[in-house]
Design an enzyme around this catalytic site. Sequence first.
Site, short mmCIF file in Angstrom:
data_model
loop_
_atom_site.label_atom_id
_atom_site.label_comp_id
_atom_site.label_asym_id
_atom_site.label_seq_id
_atom_site.Cartn_x
_atom_site.Cartn_y
_atom_site.Cartn_z
N ASP A 210 -4.78 2.78 -1.23
CA ASP A 210 -3.54 2.86 -0.47
C ASP A 210 -3.84 2.97 1.03
OD1 ASP A 210 -0.57 3.32 -0.68
OD2 ASP A 210 -1.09 5.16 0.38
N GLU A 284 -5.16 -2.17 -0.02
CA GLU A 284 -3.84 -2.43 0.55
C GLU A 284 -4.02 -2.26 2.05
OE1 GLU A 284 0.64 -0.83 1.21
OE2 GLU A 284 -1.10 0.44 1.38
C1 NOJ Z 1 1.76 2.19 0.46
C2 NOJ Z 1 2.39 2.49 -0.86
O1 NOJ Z 1 2.40 1.33 -1.64
C3 NOJ Z 1 3.76 3.03 -0.57
O2 NOJ Z 1 4.55 3.11 -1.72
C4 NOJ Z 1 3.62 4.34 0.13
O3 NOJ Z 1 4.89 4.80 0.51
C5 NOJ Z 1 2.74 4.22 1.38
N1 NOJ Z 1 1.59 3.41 1.16
C6 NOJ Z 1 2.29 5.57 1.84
O4 NOJ Z 1 1.36 6.09 0.92
#
Ligand code: NOJ
Length: 554
Positions: A210, A284
């Site tokens: 993440d 991500e």
């Molecule tokens: C990306 C995640 O996919 C999302 O759902 C989240 O709110 C943010 N990162 C913060 O962790």
Amino acid sequence: MTPQLSSWWRNAAIYQVYPRSFQDTNGDGEGDLRGVISQLDYLKSLGIDAIWLSPFYTSPNNDGGYDVANPRDVDPRFGTLSDAEELIRAAHSKGLKIIVDIVPNHFSTEHEWFKEALANPPGSQARSRFHFYDGRGESGEIPPNNWCSIFGGPAWSRVTESDGTPGQWYLHLFDSTQADLNWENSDVHEDFEKTLRFWLDKGVDGFRIDVAHGLAKEEILKDHRDPEGLTRALRLDVSDMPRDERESLLSDVPFFDREGVHEIYRQWRKVFDSYSGERMSVAEAWVHPSSRATRYVRSDELHQIFNFDFLIAEWNAEFLRSAIDKTLNEVSEVQAPPTWVLCNHDSPRLVSRLGGGDLGAKKARAMALLTHALPGGIYIYQGEELGLEDANLPDEVRQDPVFFRTKGADKGRDGARVPIPWRADDENFGFTTGKPWLPMPRQWSDMAVDSQTQESGSFLHLYRKSLSIRAKHPALKQKNSIDVSSEISWIPTQAGVLAFERKPGFTLIANCNDFSCDVEISGEILLASQPGVTQKDGVTTLPAHTTCWINTSH
Ligand code: NOJ
Ligand code: CA
């Protein structure tokens, strides 16, 4: 390091489960890990290779579990650690891999470290695991800098010290209950390595990382020239922002895509490689320009990075072709495989994004067949295979912090997180015997898994067929080429139509126009996103907004 070209993840179909909305088994209205176990046969029947589970760790759940209070335990709302172990075992016994989320940019303010930080004075070791600073102004009442949270509002919150006085400020790029970790602190490194090993020891096959681009921060005490503009640019809320301005803002973000993140991933890669069984990682990381994405998948760093070009793409031939070329050329430089993502829990559902209704569904089906025929890995978000649309929710039921922090200006992401309809005739479509945590649209009967299983022209059938052909056709299944950009050859056609060949014997034609088109290619039609594709005298006629797959081996 030479890439292992036969590795399973290089062209895997990976299905994202958002556990809270997948299947409830105890009637509390929220999906749980036993629910995922109970639906493994369904997942297997889709023809996927792996399941990525969004967070199920101990969490107050202010941001859908991305506010982790203990990354090495399971939140009671999802079950127990032994449920997680059983899920990993059961998935493996069906030949499905398991990828779990890891959230290294922040911890929940309920994490014991944050409580310790509050109990200790400014300047203490406990505070240095986060970004605590004194405020500016006479009594420290102004935040240390002017950054904004990506969820809206300021990126800093002030704490009350143990003597009851207003105290220091801590940084949170997201919700105020998600305190950013300080990756210059060695405890943070050690703790994350411990978490990686904890789950690797339990047998997980990989991690989805993440905010992978966010861990290193620079110039923390410097104001940004346009913090609100930057936040809008990061949230893609840029319709009225001149392109040059957007480019300039995104090309230098003091908290994203800093050089320091790469050393962290080099260390993590050593951990992954020390385990048997080709454990993988996917980042991500929204970076700008997109060519910088390849830096995350150099051979001694991570394995994949989500390519979000299709997540925001319109059904437009020119755009899609250039996105495909760009992606394939970029990743080829580092010999990494590309990935393709049409939707996820943070974005509108594909059918809705493409306009909704019958037309949106048509375009979504065509887009899915285009995506499933590309080299590399594909990610499918639960419900995408059912062609679900975003639900229209009343504001009273919304839970996403984005909705609250923007004071309702941004409705947030709940519409794409509504539970899955399993059975048309059951209460709450078989998701729960209780009250679903978000209401499910009444008109979803035809979208339910059992309805779509009966219906040969359904979305579900299309996904099952495409994934099955993708896994078997010699042109689409696992390739061992180091240069993925050489895996597709474009065939010249008329405007608004895409056609490419993949060897041996596979051709795709996608008609993005809103009228039917004749294309001088023919062969056995393997699959089409719509009925009505015809062939005559070496010409294939495709209805508007249709993709078809043709076997050209004979
Ligand atoms: C990306 C995640 O996919 C999302 O759902 C989240 O709110 C943010 N990162 C913060 O962790
Ligand atoms: Ca439950």
